[in-house]
Design a protein around this motif. Structure first.
Motif, mmCIF file in Angstrom:
data_model
loop_
_atom_site.group_PDB
_atom_site.id
_atom_site.type_symbol
_atom_site.label_atom_id
_atom_site.label_comp_id
_atom_site.label_asym_id
_atom_site.label_seq_id
_atom_site.Cartn_x
_atom_site.Cartn_y
_atom_site.Cartn_z
ATOM 1 N N LEU A 1 52.764 -25.748 -21.317
ATOM 2 C CA LEU A 1 54.167 -25.353 -21.200
ATOM 3 C C LEU A 1 54.439 -23.896 -21.568
ATOM 4 N N ARG A 2 53.693 -23.336 -22.486
ATOM 5 C CA ARG A 2 53.958 -21.949 -22.884
ATOM 6 C C ARG A 2 53.747 -20.959 -21.734
ATOM 7 N N PRO A 3 52.709 -21.147 -20.894
ATOM 8 C CA PRO A 3 52.524 -20.191 -19.785
ATOM 9 C C PRO A 3 53.683 -20.154 -18.793
ATOM 10 N N LEU A 4 54.530 -21.177 -18.791
ATOM 11 C CA LEU A 4 55.691 -21.161 -17.891
ATOM 12 C C LEU A 4 56.632 -19.993 -18.188
ATOM 13 N N ARG B 1 42.221 -37.366 -22.342
ATOM 14 C CA ARG B 1 41.726 -36.721 -21.112
ATOM 15 C C ARG B 1 42.146 -35.258 -21.062
ATOM 16 N N LEU B 2 43.396 -34.996 -21.391
ATOM 17 C CA LEU B 2 43.896 -33.626 -21.317
ATOM 18 C C LEU B 2 43.372 -32.763 -22.459
ATOM 19 N N ILE B 3 43.118 -33.376 -23.616
ATOM 20 C CA ILE B 3 42.487 -32.626 -24.711
ATOM 21 C C ILE B 3 41.089 -32.192 -24.299
ATOM 22 N N ALA B 4 40.359 -33.098 -23.652
ATOM 23 C CA ALA B 4 39.000 -32.764 -23.201
ATOM 24 C C ALA B 4 39.027 -31.670 -22.135
ATOM 25 N N LYS B 5 40.089 -31.633 -21.339
ATOM 26 C CA LYS B 5 40.199 -30.619 -20.295
ATOM 27 C C LYS B 5 40.630 -29.271 -20.862
ATOM 28 N N HIS B 6 41.429 -29.294 -21.930
ATOM 29 C CA HIS B 6 41.946 -28.057 -22.532
ATOM 30 C C HIS B 6 41.611 -28.034 -24.029
ATOM 31 N N PRO B 7 40.324 -28.040 -24.382
ATOM 32 C CA PRO B 7 39.937 -28.174 -25.793
ATOM 33 C C PRO B 7 40.294 -26.973 -26.651
ATOM 34 N N SER B 8 40.479 -25.818 -26.023
ATOM 35 C CA SER B 8 40.773 -24.600 -26.798
ATOM 36 C C SER B 8 42.256 -24.253 -26.799
ATOM 37 N N GLY B 9 43.081 -25.103 -26.198
ATOM 38 C CA GLY B 9 44.513 -24.834 -26.177
ATOM 39 C C GLY B 9 44.827 -23.523 -25.483
ATOM 40 N N MET B 10 45.769 -22.773 -26.047
ATOM 41 C CA MET B 10 46.169 -21.497 -25.447
ATOM 42 C C MET B 10 45.031 -20.484 -25.431
ATOM 43 N N ASP B 11 44.092 -20.617 -26.355
ATOM 44 C CA ASP B 11 42.952 -19.685 -26.376
ATOM 45 C C ASP B 11 42.100 -19.824 -25.121
ATOM 46 N N PHE C 1 43.399 -20.354 -22.109
ATOM 47 C CA PHE C 1 44.189 -20.048 -20.911
ATOM 48 C C PHE C 1 43.726 -18.737 -20.292
ATOM 49 N N ILE C 2 43.415 -18.789 -19.012
ATOM 50 C CA ILE C 2 42.993 -17.598 -18.276
ATOM 51 C C ILE C 2 44.062 -17.255 -17.265
ATOM 52 N N GLU C 3 44.567 -16.025 -17.337
ATOM 53 C CA GLU C 3 45.592 -15.589 -16.399
ATOM 54 C C GLU C 3 45.006 -15.500 -14.993
#
Length: 336
Positions: free
Chosen positions: A194-197, A309-319, A321-323
């Motif tokens: 949600l933050r990247p929005l 499932r989503l934790i496994a897909k985004h284990p590093s959170g905002m760190d 995130f690749i623009e």
């Protein structure tokens, strides 16, 4: 024979109204419905009367009235018209909501027709202060929606999902394993999706959303063949929130409805996160249903597995995130 109504309901009707018929109408989990045929100045009009006998009944009635009033502002031909609400004079433990009666079909709205209505709602509505929220608390069924105004969508949604989980636990009991998963989920996944929005030059505008958008609350008026929205629990939020319930196979809105909507209004940036955001928004309905209905208590486990499932897909959170620059700026694109 004149039928005597509760004075509070009678006061919401036109002056000198005579009720000539009152019949049970509709099915509701949280209320009882009636069709009223009323004669006034020689004309007979019909109304739908909902009687709510639940804790916080007065707030439930007011929340629905204000939600339908706001919907009708932007969709005058596609929203049930609110007439009045209040606490019954003869029974202070109950409240009522009154609207114009519509002869509705349970036929499922087609993808193109539905997309047209949602595009009008989401494309024309404007938050009164540019923030996310609503001017009063509403209720998803009987589940409170915390609508205090927020500057960011992440703040509004995080607060609400936490509130929904707390409410479900108050019905089904504690679950330490779920709570541990949820803590990691709120730390990593919710900010990541949600933050990247609203960062990196991106933005979303708060638009009016129905809030409980499933086929039971979206039906066809037999006389006009128009879609009619009712039983709303509105807020000004991210337009994609109204697509969350379309993800679940128990509802008759499908991926085809989502696809047609996305032809009308493109996914918010980052586009590549759309499906994960859709999964996030679907979680709210699932955790609410786990508390509302005994036969759906199993949905708590479904939500926990989806979180994992989503934790496994985004284990590093905002760190993690690749623009990705996929904002074309094309004038033909319609993006909120």
């Amino acid at each position: 024979m004149t039928i005597e109504l509760d004075p509070a309901v009678a006061a919401a009707l036109p002056l000198d109204s005579e009720v000539i018929s009152e019949k049970p109408h509709g099915k509701g989990s949280w209320s009882t419905g009636y069709k009223l045929d009323v004669k006034s100045e020689g004309l007979v009009c019909s109304y739908f009367l909902k009687i709510i006998q639940r804790p916080r009944h007065a707030e439930l009635a007011k929340g629905e009235f204000e939600s339908q009033k706001e919907l009708h502002k932007y969709l005058p031909g596609n929203a049930a018209i609110p007439i009045g609400y209040g606490t019954l004079a003869s029974d202070p433990s109950s409240s009522f909501f009154l609207t114009a009666f519509l002869n509705l079909s349970e036929e499922v709205a087609g993808p193109a027709q539905l997309a047209e209505v949602l595009k009008k709602l989401h494309g024309t509505s404007v938050s009164p202060n540019g923030k996310f929220g609503f001017h009063l608390q509403t209720f998803n069924g009987v589940v409170p929606v915390v609508n205090d105004w927020c500057d960011t969508w992440e703040e509004w949604f995080t607060r609400q999902l936490r509130s929904d989980i707390h409410w479900e636990h108050s019905i089904r009991g504690p679950d330490p394993e779920f709570d541990a998963t949820a803590d990691e989920f709120f730390e990593k996944v919710v900010p990541r999706l949600l933050r990247p929005l609203q960062t990196g030059g991106r933005g979303i505008k708060p638009v009016l959303v129905h809030g409980d958008f499933w086929p039971g609350n979206v039906q066809i008026d037999k006389s006009t063949q128009r879609i009619v929205l009712f039983d709303a629990c509105c807020c000004y939020g991210h337009n994609e929130l109204d697509l969350g319930m379309m993800r679940e196979s128990r509802y008759q809105f499908t991926g085809e409805h989502v696809s047609k909507y996305l032809e009308a209004i493109l996914p918010s940036e980052p586009v590549e996160d759309f499906d994960d955001r859709n999964a996030l928004y679907a979680m709210r309905d699932n955790i609410i249903n786990a508390g509302l209905h005994d036969h759906r208590a199993f949905l708590r486990e479904n939500v926990k597995e989806e979180m994992r499932r989503l934790i496994a897909k985004h284990p590093s959170g905002m760190d993690g995130f690749i623009e990705i620059d996929n904002m074309s700026g094309s004038e033909t694109e319609y993006r909120l």
